[in-house]
Scaffold this active site. Structure first.
Site, PDB file in Angstrom:
ATOM      1  CG  ASP A  92      43.829  42.894  39.466  1.00 49.36           C
ATOM      2  OD1 ASP A  92      44.754  43.581  39.009  1.00 49.36           O
ATOM      3  OD2 ASP A  92      42.958  42.383  38.743  1.00 49.36           O
ATOM      4  CG  ASP A 148      42.880  44.818  46.491  1.00 51.15           C
ATOM      5  OD1 ASP A 148      42.271  43.734  46.530  1.00 51.15           O
ATOM      6  OD2 ASP A 148      42.973  45.512  45.469  1.00 51.15           O
TER       7      ASP A 148
END
Length: 341
Positions: free
Chosen positions: A17, A15
């Site tokens: 952020d 992932d």
């Protein structure tokens, strides 16, 4: 020699952020973890629900933060939406695009024709976030969907984290169209399967590890794809959130940050821990430190607590600390505890 997570899995599905970067800075250890993965022959994929930027833009942004990345290593929810459209439409079909120009480009690359106005020749609507969206965009989508067009949402993220705070995400705008049409979209992004499958296929992985900071997208996406996950506490999910989560939403591993993929896998699993004892009675966990003078590891305590508390539906639970080391560790974790009798 102790095996690292990098030695167990053939790909890291990262992932962005909250996992690889926070705001305008890379998470400490992220660049080193990505480099170590490449040197180990472990594939790297940056997997994001953000449909506003192209893979080229994402790779350039990561590289500017010191995390080397190539566009071919990026998997976005917009790309996954393009795959969904390709599977369900015929070449040349018209797709009404509610989103950015990069989303329209993906529709074109899929052999379909992007349009922005409803006519009776529109076969599908693809909806992704754009900060330039106006009422007429949602109105055109509503007309097409009510006329029977396929509806594909890039993701269902309710909010978008920014420097100013949480702003409406694509899921919030999808909710407006849902209210107007009474229909449900096909979802491409995490935690739905299309984006996860896209990333796994792109990495040619047979045993990938999902690494993320959110239970509702990253870890739920790993559950949907039936692969292992590492939850990092560098972003949205807190230790208290994890402890309260239902058993089905638990990752296999939990660590402070993505940099821990370079360390030994032993000790990162959610299971009983040697230096912590945890007893459960109804909605109370009683924990004690048995480390005999060595430094107390609060994340090891979290793993032990989660191993002892595996609720079917989730829910809050209190923790009773029997010693000062446990009280200090619970305070560091931000987990509520009962007063010691």
């Amino acid at each position: 020699m102790k095996r690292r997570l990098l030695d167990i899995y053939d790909a890291l599905l990262l992932d962005l952020d909250g996992t690889v970067y926070r705001g305008g800075q890379a998470v400490p250890g992220a660049a080193e973890a990505v480099q170590a993965a490449r040197e180990n022959g472990t594939a790297v994929r940056f997997v994001t629900n953000n449909a506003t930027r192209s893979p080229v833009d994402v790779a350039e942004h990561l590289t500017s933060l010191g995390v080397a990345a190539k566009p071919t290593e990026v998997s976005t929810s917009a790309q996954a939406a393009g795959t969904v459209l390709t599977e369900r439409l015929q070449p040349g079909d018209e797709v009404l695009v509610v989103g950015t120009n990069s989303l329209a480009d993906i529709v074109t690359e899929a052999g379909l024709r992007p349009v922005h106005t409803f006519t009776d020749t529109v076969k599908a609507v693809v909806q992704g976030l754009s900060r330039e969206l106006v009422y007429s965009d949602l109105a055109e989508a509503t007309l097409a969907i009510r006329a029977g067009a396929l509806w594909v949402a890039c993701n269902m993220d309710a909010t978008l984290p920014t420097e100013r705070g949480e702003l409406p995400g694509n899921g919030a705008l999808v909710a407006a169209v849902r209210a107007a049409t009474g229909q449900e979209p096909v979802v491409a992004g995490k935690p739905a399967r299309p984006l996860m499958d896209e990333a796994i296929t792109s990495a040619n992985a047979s045993s990938p590890l999902v690494v993320g900071d959110r239970l509702d997208t990253d870890i739920a996406g790993a559950v949907t794809a039936e692969v292992d996950a590492l939850l990092v506490l560098s972003g949205v999910t807190t230790a208290a959130d994890l402890l309260a989560a239902p058993a089905w939403l638990r990752p296999r591993y939990v660590a402070a940050s993505v940099g821990d993929v370079c360390g030994p896998a032993a000790g990162l699993e959610i299971e009983a821990q040697r230096a912590w004892e945890v007893d459960r009675t109804d909605h109370l966990l009683t924990a004690r430190w048995t480390g005999n003078g060595s430094a107390a590891d609060e994340l090891a305590l979290l793993r032990a607590l989660c191993a002892a508390h595996r609720p079917i539906d989730g829910g809050e639970i209190k923790v009773r600390a029997e010693d000062d080391a446990t009280r200090s560790a619970l305070s560091a974790l931000g987990i509520a505890r009962t007063a010691v009798p």
